[in-house]
Design a protein around this motif. Structure first.
Motif, mmCIF file in Angstrom:
data_model
loop_
_atom_site.group_PDB
_atom_site.id
_atom_site.type_symbol
_atom_site.label_atom_id
_atom_site.label_comp_id
_atom_site.label_asym_id
_atom_site.label_seq_id
_atom_site.Cartn_x
_atom_site.Cartn_y
_atom_site.Cartn_z
ATOM 1 N N GLN A 73 44.903 27.119 -38.571
ATOM 2 C CA GLN A 73 45.054 28.466 -38.005
ATOM 3 C C GLN A 73 44.847 29.541 -39.082
ATOM 4 O O GLN A 73 44.271 30.593 -38.810
ATOM 5 N N ARG A 117 48.268 22.613 -28.141
ATOM 6 C CA ARG A 117 46.968 22.667 -27.462
ATOM 7 C C ARG A 117 45.829 22.649 -28.488
ATOM 8 O O ARG A 117 46.045 22.470 -29.677
ATOM 9 N N SER A 118 44.606 22.899 -28.028
ATOM 10 C CA SER A 118 43.456 22.828 -28.931
ATOM 11 C C SER A 118 43.542 23.944 -29.975
ATOM 12 O O SER A 118 44.224 24.953 -29.751
ATOM 13 N N ASP A 168 41.562 26.311 -30.738
ATOM 14 C CA ASP A 168 41.167 27.637 -30.219
ATOM 15 C C ASP A 168 42.236 28.227 -29.300
ATOM 16 O O ASP A 168 42.494 29.426 -29.322
ATOM 17 N N GLU A 169 42.861 27.354 -28.503
ATOM 18 C CA GLU A 169 43.931 27.854 -27.612
ATOM 19 C C GLU A 169 45.150 28.302 -28.420
ATOM 20 O O GLU A 169 45.761 29.338 -28.137
ATOM 21 N N TYR A 206 45.036 29.392 -31.349
ATOM 22 C CA TYR A 206 44.635 30.626 -32.046
ATOM 23 C C TYR A 206 44.772 31.860 -31.129
ATOM 24 O O TYR A 206 45.180 32.933 -31.585
ATOM 25 N N GLU A 207 44.439 31.683 -29.861
ATOM 26 C CA GLU A 207 44.589 32.807 -28.922
ATOM 27 C C GLU A 207 46.051 33.270 -28.889
ATOM 28 O O GLU A 207 46.340 34.475 -28.916
ATOM 29 N N ASP A 208 46.969 32.299 -28.837
ATOM 30 C CA ASP A 208 48.400 32.646 -28.832
ATOM 31 C C ASP A 208 48.824 33.262 -30.166
ATOM 32 O O ASP A 208 49.672 34.151 -30.215
#
Ligand code: ADP
Ligand code: C5P
Ligand code: MG
Length: 224
Positions: free
Chosen positions: A38, A194-195, A197-198, A200-202
């Motif tokens: 991250q 989660r993955s 990218d997911e 990272y969104e959070d």
């Protein structure tokens, strides 16, 4: 130049930098939670300087002539926490270098503080943190990730035996740091299952809530 000239950082009685000038976000989470993954994403979008305490310790361990090399090796293999004087001095030196050479003032300090004494000493003698980004992940998921990483990482501690010890240290020694920051409302918690990218969104959402936004690149149209 030696990485550690003198171990003075942890004993200073006032902070070296003001939090108005230097932003530090601690990045915590169990071994294999995805801190490094991250942080790499955040560096690209936010322009942070990423400093991993574990990476700095491994570098110092391998530095020819280091008086701390053997000690660090032992601590890492056993999954225990290297005495804070060493780690804080390495971090302070790396921060100074990034300020002088790269004009950095925003830092992600990854894998630190892993023990309450480190947290207190760093905030007192280097700079108080803005908040802690905490990646929450169950042990079975972390273990699977670490064993997979261990196939190529070359790390002395990505094996079942060391992993067990690292989990124990994390629960007994490092979680109290997260709990203390939590009691000060200084934790942004992100579920890390989660993955990438997911997650990272959070992570981005969490930073936004604390007023940290990505760098917006302005493209100026020219006639060329
Ligand atoms: P940490 O720095 O917290 O120990 P890393 O970022 O090195 O963790 O990640 C540990 C391993 O798990 C790496 O091999 C990485 O590629 C992988 N990984 C990281 N995040 C995820 C994720 N969200 N889902 C699956 N695998 C991940
Ligand atoms: O963060 P990372 O997994 O790279 O850390 C590897 C090891 O380095 C830890 O298990 C610990 O032995 C050591 N370490 C430490 N103090 C820190 C960070 C890492 O002793 N603040
Ligand atoms: Mg890491």
């Amino acid at each position: 130049m030696p990485a550690i000239e003198q171990l003075g950082a942890a004993t200073r009685t006032s902070s070296l930098w003001s939090p108005d000038k230097v932003t530090v976000i601690f990045v915590l989470g169990g071994p294999g939670a995805g801190k490094g993954t991250q942080c790499a994403k955040l560096v690209t979008d936010y322009g942070f300087k990423h400093l991993s305490a574990g990476d700095l310790l491994r570098e110092e361990q391998d530095r020819p002539g280091s008086e701390f090399g053997e000690m660090i090796k032992e601590y890492i293999r056993e999954g225990t926490i290297v005495p804070m004087e060493v780690t804080i001095q390495l971090l302070e030196n790396a921060m100074k270098a990034a300020m002088d050479k790269e004009n950095k003032t925003m830092f992600l300090i990854d894998g630190f503080p892993r023990k309450l004494d480190q947290a207190h000493a760093f905030e007192r003698s280097v700079v108080p943190s803005k908040f802690t980004l905490f990646f929450d992940c169950p042990e079975d998921v972390m273990q699977e990730r670490l064993l997979e990483r261990g196939k190529t990482s070359g790390r002395a501690d990505d094996n079942v035996e060391s992993i067990k010890k690292r989990f124990k240290t994390f629960v007994e020694t490092s979680m109290p740091v997260v709990d203390e920051f939590e009691s000060q409302d200084k934790v942004v918690k992100v579920m890390a299952t989660r993955s990438p990218d997911e997650v990272y969104e959070d992570t981005k959402k969490g930073l936004k809530e604390r007023g940290i936004e990505p760098i917006t690149l302005k493209f100026v149209k020219t006639n060329a």
